[in-house]
Design a protein around this motif. Structure first.
Motif, PDB file in Angstrom:
ATOM      1  N   LEU A  29     -24.801 -17.817  -5.276  1.00 57.06           N
ATOM      2  CA  LEU A  29     -26.034 -18.081  -4.537  1.00 57.06           C
ATOM      3  C   LEU A  29     -25.941 -19.414  -3.784  1.00 57.06           C
ATOM      4  CD1 LEU A  29     -29.010 -17.344  -3.928  1.00 57.06           C
ATOM      5  CD2 LEU A  29     -29.628 -18.610  -6.007  1.00 57.06           C
ATOM      6  N   GLN A  30     -26.287 -19.399  -2.512  1.00 56.76           N
ATOM      7  CA  GLN A  30     -26.334 -20.555  -1.625  1.00 56.76           C
ATOM      8  C   GLN A  30     -24.952 -21.078  -1.216  1.00 56.76           C
ATOM      9  OE1 GLN A  30     -28.971 -23.256  -3.835  1.00 56.76           O
ATOM     10  NE2 GLN A  30     -30.717 -22.520  -2.633  1.00 56.76           N
ATOM     11  N   GLN A  31     -23.914 -20.310  -1.472  1.00 58.31           N
ATOM     12  CA  GLN A  31     -22.568 -20.742  -1.082  1.00 58.31           C
ATOM     13  C   GLN A  31     -22.318 -20.449   0.391  1.00 58.31           C
ATOM     14  OE1 GLN A  31     -19.387 -19.394  -3.605  1.00 58.31           O
ATOM     15  NE2 GLN A  31     -17.825 -19.683  -2.029  1.00 58.31           N
ATOM     16  N   LEU A  32     -21.772 -21.427   1.085  1.00 53.16           N
ATOM     17  CA  LEU A  32     -21.302 -21.244   2.446  1.00 53.16           C
ATOM     18  C   LEU A  32     -19.877 -20.697   2.402  1.00 53.16           C
ATOM     19  CD1 LEU A  32     -21.567 -21.837   5.584  1.00 53.16           C
ATOM     20  CD2 LEU A  32     -20.454 -24.028   5.057  1.00 53.16           C
ATOM     21  N   GLU A  33     -19.658 -19.530   2.972  1.00 54.63           N
ATOM     22  CA  GLU A  33     -18.314 -18.956   3.011  1.00 54.63           C
ATOM     23  C   GLU A  33     -17.604 -19.395   4.290  1.00 54.63           C
ATOM     24  OE1 GLU A  33     -17.690 -14.905   1.116  1.00 54.63           O
ATOM     25  OE2 GLU A  33     -19.727 -14.721   1.925  1.00 54.63           O
ATOM     26  N   VAL A  34     -16.460 -20.001   4.129  1.00 44.85           N
ATOM     27  CA  VAL A  34     -15.657 -20.460   5.253  1.00 44.85           C
ATOM     28  C   VAL A  34     -14.352 -19.674   5.227  1.00 44.85           C
ATOM     29  CG1 VAL A  34     -14.582 -22.466   6.357  1.00 44.85           C
ATOM     30  CG2 VAL A  34     -16.714 -22.739   5.080  1.00 44.85           C
ATOM     31  N   PRO A  35     -14.169 -18.728   6.126  1.00 43.80           N
ATOM     32  CA  PRO A  35     -12.994 -17.843   6.047  1.00 43.80           C
ATOM     33  C   PRO A  35     -11.654 -18.556   6.092  1.00 43.80           C
ATOM     34  CG  PRO A  35     -14.644 -16.928   7.538  1.00 43.80           C
ATOM     35  CD  PRO A  35     -15.102 -18.297   7.182  1.00 43.80           C
ATOM     36  N   TYR A  36     -11.599 -19.697   6.762  1.00 37.83           N
ATOM     37  CA  TYR A  36     -10.301 -20.365   6.919  1.00 37.83           C
ATOM     38  C   TYR A  36     -10.040 -21.418   5.851  1.00 37.83           C
ATOM     39  CZ  TYR A  36     -13.162 -24.088   8.990  1.00 37.83           C
ATOM     40  OH  TYR A  36     -14.105 -25.065   9.199  1.00 37.83           O
ATOM     41  N   ALA A  37     -10.983 -21.666   4.931  1.00 32.36           N
ATOM     42  CA  ALA A  37     -10.792 -22.708   3.925  1.00 32.36           C
ATOM     43  C   ALA A  37     -11.604 -22.378   2.684  1.00 32.36           C
ATOM     44  CB  ALA A  37     -11.194 -24.075   4.474  1.00 32.36           C
ATOM     45  N   GLY A  38     -10.934 -22.123   1.593  1.00 31.73           N
ATOM     46  CA  GLY A  38     -11.629 -21.770   0.373  1.00 31.73           C
ATOM     47  C   GLY A  38     -12.220 -22.942  -0.372  1.00 31.73           C
ATOM     48  N   ASP A  39     -11.832 -24.175   0.001  1.00 33.18           N
ATOM     49  CA  ASP A  39     -12.297 -25.347  -0.741  1.00 33.18           C
ATOM     50  C   ASP A  39     -13.393 -26.106  -0.003  1.00 33.18           C
ATOM     51  OD1 ASP A  39     -10.741 -26.274   1.322  1.00 33.18           O
ATOM     52  OD2 ASP A  39      -9.722 -27.808   0.128  1.00 33.18           O
ATOM     53  N   VAL A  40     -14.031 -25.482   0.976  1.00 32.94           N
ATOM     54  CA  VAL A  40     -15.113 -26.131   1.723  1.00 32.94           C
ATOM     55  C   VAL A  40     -16.454 -25.631   1.219  1.00 32.94           C
ATOM     56  CG1 VAL A  40     -16.212 -26.336   3.992  1.00 32.94           C
ATOM     57  CG2 VAL A  40     -13.728 -26.531   3.794  1.00 32.94           C
TER      58      VAL A  40
END
Length: 628
Positions: A131-142
């Motif tokens: 919940l509330q996570q921003l998914e960044v396709p090019y970086a899993g640690d952002v």
């Protein structure tokens, strides 16, 4: 064998923070983190929330209503505590964390310490996304917390328990560094917060962090003395570094001994009392005629703890003498080298004391004719202040400067005035007669609307026996009034003055000057042409303040206002004074700007207001110079 204690990461962090101290000059030892503000959600309630309950006797907790406001309260506390003590702020993951960004930027720009502890997404990623996570396709640690990186002086994400030890120590180092201090962020994944670890007991030993006061280099000092002795028209510009260093007495001694006039930036105002013979008031776009004329004719500008922002330099148009040079006493080399200045890299107080000693040995003083010139100019300016403050008819609605004039009559050196945005900073910088080193608290590094009320809470917490005033216009008030609930809940007896002028008065005036015709700056109904030029909105800000538990005093006239402010000053509970001043389409009544400020104007336009504004803009731009 090293003894250990098994605690969660959050518990260990709270215990660690509770035993961190600061000292300067071998005295005034105090807690670095005096308390923690928090709003709890799924990203921190089971970690830091539980830890704050576990160690409630060691770490005071304050409940906030808005995450940005909590940072402002912590910053206000830190400024009033001379940067030797601050507060931490914890939030949940997601919007709670991103709400910190504005407050963090304000803290870092103003070189004020604050510790931010936002929750973060799972480090172990048992479910992805949460919940509330921003998914960044090019970086899993952002995560959204990476928004805090550019506005933090130190940032770390604690993805394993043992990583907390070096990160926490680095965080304390930056918070107590007089050059690097600002917002410090430790992002805390919610699973890691609750994870247990065997911590070495040494981690929880008391630590005292010394806030350094470096002295100037001997060769730089000698060169600075020569530069001052060679100058015919020197001018000191006192910035916020004077206050951060507690260098006010050292500055007064130098000014008295040499009779060099002292102008002040927004952050530096109050470095000298307004009635000190060498104080010539604010400098720059919002400065006094006295200080700005001295700046235009100065051959040596001695900057003490200033960043030389565009308001101070009038966007590069203020210091116009062909032979003007700059001598910059600053603890930060980055600021010391500005305007191609000759540097004196040192703590402000240490540098001023050594300058005074050296110049006194040479019996150096400014030329008598120069002293007479700025003394007479200052006297003439004070007549203009009196005229702006004066209200001949006590039964009329007051102007904004008349509100300040009544406050000027009532306060003494104990009172603290807080402001940050709108037309008030300009009026205050020009007109206010600062009576003590910390009476004038205007946040103009970020000029953040909404700062005033929560900052007043923080200041009052740091100075519980002093009257603390938050001065806000209606635009600022509507941005962030909610911490008045906190003031009521905590019994923090701040005094809030709401000046209702139905819109953004400052931006309205600026809009008019740059061809924007005050478009979209008034709080009014739409008229038939769809512009906001109809009747004022029927918003009752006094009723709104009362609904949050504040005691509210309404004032319609100058007479009413004097009585209300007098009553508010004596109050021992949170109190609000509401007064309608001029509407947003009229001037404030203060003297106009004494120097320019660069706000680019449309290069092409068909409307006459913009065409005329561009002609005026080009005229000012032609006077700009780079100091090389």
């Amino acid at each position: 064998m090293t003894s250990t204690t098994r605690l969660t990461v959050a518990q260990a962090l709270v215990r660690f923070l509770a035993v961190q101290y600061t000292e300067r000059d071998g005295e005034n030892r105090q807690r670095l983190i005096g308390a923690t503000w928090g709003i709890f959600g799924h990203g921190n309630v089971a970690g830091l929330g539980q830890a704050l309950v576990e160690y409630a006797d060691d770490m005071p907790y304050h409940q906030g209503r808005n995450e940005q406001s909590m940072v402002h309260a912590a910053v206000g506390y830190a400024r009033q505590s001379n940067r030797l003590s601050t507060h931490a702020v914890t939030t949940s993951v997601g919007p709670g964390a991103t709400n910190l960004v504005t407050g963090a930027a304000l803290a870092t720009i103003n070189h004020l310490p604050v510790l931010l502890l936002p929750g973060d997404v799972f480090a172990t990623r048992p479910a992805d996304p949460v919940l509330q996570q921003l998914e960044v396709p090019y970086a899993g640690d952002v995560s959204v917390n990476d928004c805090l990186r550019p506005v933090s002086k130190y940032f770390d994400r604690i993805t394993r328990p043992e990583a907390l030890i070096p990160a926490a120590l680095q965080a304390m180092r930056v918070l107590t560094d007089p050059v690097e201090t600002g917002a410090v962020t430790l992002a805390l994944p919610q699973d890691v917060q609750a994870e247990a670890y065997d911590w070495p007991e040494e981690f929880f030993a008391e630590r005292t962090w010394t806030v350094r006061r470096p002295a100037p280099d001997a060769s730089e000092l000698a060169a600075a003395v020569r530069a001052i002795r060679d100058a015919r028209r020197p001018l000191i510009v006192a910035g916020g570094g004077v206050h951060h260093s507690r260098a006010e007495e050292a500055l007064a001694e130098l000014a008295t001994a040499t009779r060099i006039p002292v102008a002040s930036t927004q952050a530096g105002k109050g470095s000298l009392r307004w009635d000190h013979p060498q104080d010539v008031g604010g400098i720059g776009h919002t400065g006094t005629a006295t200080a700005d004329e001295l700046a235009r004719t100065a051959d040596l500008v001695i900057g003490v703890g200033t960043r030389y922002t565009d308001f101070t330099t009038a966007s590069g148009t203020l210091f116009t003498t062909s032979n003007v040079r700059f001598l910059n006493l600053n603890i930060a080399p980055y600021d010391g080298h500005k305007l191609s200045g000759q540097t004196l890299i040192a703590d402000a107080r240490a540098g001023l004391e050594e300058l005074t000693e050296a110049l006194t040995l040479h019996d150096h003083r400014a030329e008598p004719a120069y002293v007479t010139e700025y003394t007479d100019d200052k006297e003439r300016w004070e007549y203009r202040v009196d005229a702006a403050y004066e209200a001949e008819d006590p039964d009329i609605r007051p102007t904004q400067p008349q509100v300040l004039g009544i406050l000027d009559e009532l306060v003494d050196e104990d009172d603290i005035l807080i402001n940050a945005a709108g037309s008030l900073p300009g009026d205050l910088h020009k007109l206010w007669r600062a009576r003590s080193r910390d009476q004038y608290h205007v946040e103009y590094g970020y000029s953040c609307m909404g700062y005033e009320i929560p900052a007043a809470i923080g200041v009052r917490m740091a100075a519980p026996d002093r009257p603390v005033w938050a001065l806000v216009g209606d635009g600022t008030y509507l941005m962030m009034p909610t911490e008045m609930v906190t003031a009521v809940q905590e019994g923090v007896a701040i005094k809030v003055v709401i000046l209702q002028n139905y819109g953004y008065a400052s931006i309205g005036g600026l809009s008019e000057s740059v061809g924007g015709e005050r478009y979209g700056t008034a709080y009014r109904y739409r008229s038939e042409d769809r512009t906001y030029t109809g009747a004022p909105l029927p918003v009752d800000l006094a009723a709104n303040a009362a609904s949050m538990g504040m005691r509210v005093l309404r004032a319609k006239t100058v007479r009413d206002l004097r009585a209300a402010l007098t009553e508010a000053r004596a109050a021992d509970t949170p109190t609000c004074v509401y007064v309608e001043t001029e509407t947003a389409d009229t001037v404030s009544g203060a003297p106009p700007a004494q120097a320019w400020w660069d706000v680019p104007v449309a290069e092409t336009a068909t409307r006459s207001s913009a065409v005329k504004a561009r002609e005026e803009y080009d005229r000012h731009v032609a006077a700009r110079r780079r100091h090389l």
